[in-house]
Design a protein around this motif. Structure first.
Motif, PDB file in Angstrom:
ATOM      1  N   ARG A   1       0.838  -1.207   0.000  1.00  0.00           N
ATOM      2  CA  ARG A   1       0.000   0.000   0.000  1.00  0.00           C
ATOM      3  C   ARG A   1       0.872   1.256   0.000  1.00  0.00           C
ATOM      4  O   ARG A   1       0.620   2.205  -0.752  1.00  0.00           O
ATOM      5  CB  ARG A   1      -0.922   0.001   1.216  1.00  0.00           C
ATOM      6  CG  ARG A   1      -1.911   1.152   1.193  1.00  0.00           C
ATOM      7  CD  ARG A   1      -2.842   1.182   2.399  1.00  0.00           C
ATOM      8  NE  ARG A   1      -3.219  -0.128   2.897  1.00  0.00           N
ATOM      9  CZ  ARG A   1      -3.055  -0.532   4.152  1.00  0.00           C
ATOM     10  NH1 ARG A   1      -2.527   0.273   5.047  1.00  0.00           N
ATOM     11  NH2 ARG A   1      -3.447  -1.733   4.527  1.00  0.00           N
ATOM     12  N   THR A   2       1.923   1.271   0.799  1.00  0.00           N
ATOM     13  CA  THR A   2       2.830   2.422   0.856  1.00  0.00           C
ATOM     14  C   THR A   2       3.540   2.625  -0.476  1.00  0.00           C
ATOM     15  O   THR A   2       3.654   3.756  -0.960  1.00  0.00           O
ATOM     16  CB  THR A   2       3.864   2.219   1.977  1.00  0.00           C
ATOM     17  OG1 THR A   2       3.174   2.016   3.206  1.00  0.00           O
ATOM     18  CG2 THR A   2       4.785   3.411   2.103  1.00  0.00           C
TER      19      THR A   2
ATOM     20  N   ARG B   1       1.054   4.055  -3.070  1.00  0.00           N
ATOM     21  CA  ARG B   1       0.773   5.466  -2.806  1.00  0.00           C
ATOM     22  C   ARG B   1       1.944   6.349  -3.216  1.00  0.00           C
ATOM     23  O   ARG B   1       1.755   7.440  -3.753  1.00  0.00           O
ATOM     24  CB  ARG B   1       0.450   5.672  -1.331  1.00  0.00           C
ATOM     25  CG  ARG B   1      -0.917   5.168  -0.962  1.00  0.00           C
ATOM     26  CD  ARG B   1      -1.210   5.416   0.493  1.00  0.00           C
ATOM     27  NE  ARG B   1      -2.518   4.876   0.837  1.00  0.00           N
ATOM     28  CZ  ARG B   1      -2.950   4.714   2.065  1.00  0.00           C
ATOM     29  NH1 ARG B   1      -2.164   5.046   3.085  1.00  0.00           N
ATOM     30  NH2 ARG B   1      -4.148   4.222   2.296  1.00  0.00           N
TER      31      ARG B   1
ATOM     32  N   ARG C   1       1.767   9.285  -6.121  1.00  0.00           N
ATOM     33  CA  ARG C   1       2.073  10.681  -5.806  1.00  0.00           C
ATOM     34  C   ARG C   1       3.094  11.260  -6.774  1.00  0.00           C
ATOM     35  O   ARG C   1       3.085  12.446  -7.055  1.00  0.00           O
ATOM     36  CB  ARG C   1       2.627  10.795  -4.388  1.00  0.00           C
ATOM     37  CG  ARG C   1       1.551  10.786  -3.359  1.00  0.00           C
ATOM     38  CD  ARG C   1       2.124  11.165  -2.002  1.00  0.00           C
ATOM     39  NE  ARG C   1       1.296  10.553  -0.989  1.00  0.00           N
ATOM     40  CZ  ARG C   1       1.720   9.750  -0.038  1.00  0.00           C
ATOM     41  NH1 ARG C   1       2.996   9.474   0.061  1.00  0.00           N
ATOM     42  NH2 ARG C   1       0.890   9.231   0.831  1.00  0.00           N
TER      43      ARG C   1
END
Length: 76
Positions: free
Chosen positions: A60-61, A64, A68
């Protein structure tokens, strides 16, 4: 030579020598994966981190972070 060829050779050798047949390739794969998972959970507990969700949180990190960095629409 792949795992199946090696298995056939080992099975033939075992039959010639009167030994028990070796296990087929992939027989213990699930057990190995479970032991790896359990070991990783154990190491996380020893390190003081939560025992569950490590991989999911890391993915998930990473997603993301990649999202970004992508430029918005209309940006070259």
């Amino acid at each position: 030579m792949n795992a199946m060829h090696q298995y056939v050779f080992d099975a033939y050798r075992a039959a010639q020598l009167g030994e028990p047949m070796p296990p087929a390739p992939g027989t213990h794969d699930v057990a190995v994966l479970r032991s790896v998972r359990d070991r990783r959970r154990f190491e996380r507990v020893l390190a003081g981190r939560p025992a569950r969700g490590g991989l999911r949180t890391a993915v998930r990190t990473a997603v993301r972070t990649v999202l970004r960095r992508r430029p918005g629409p209309g940006v070259c």
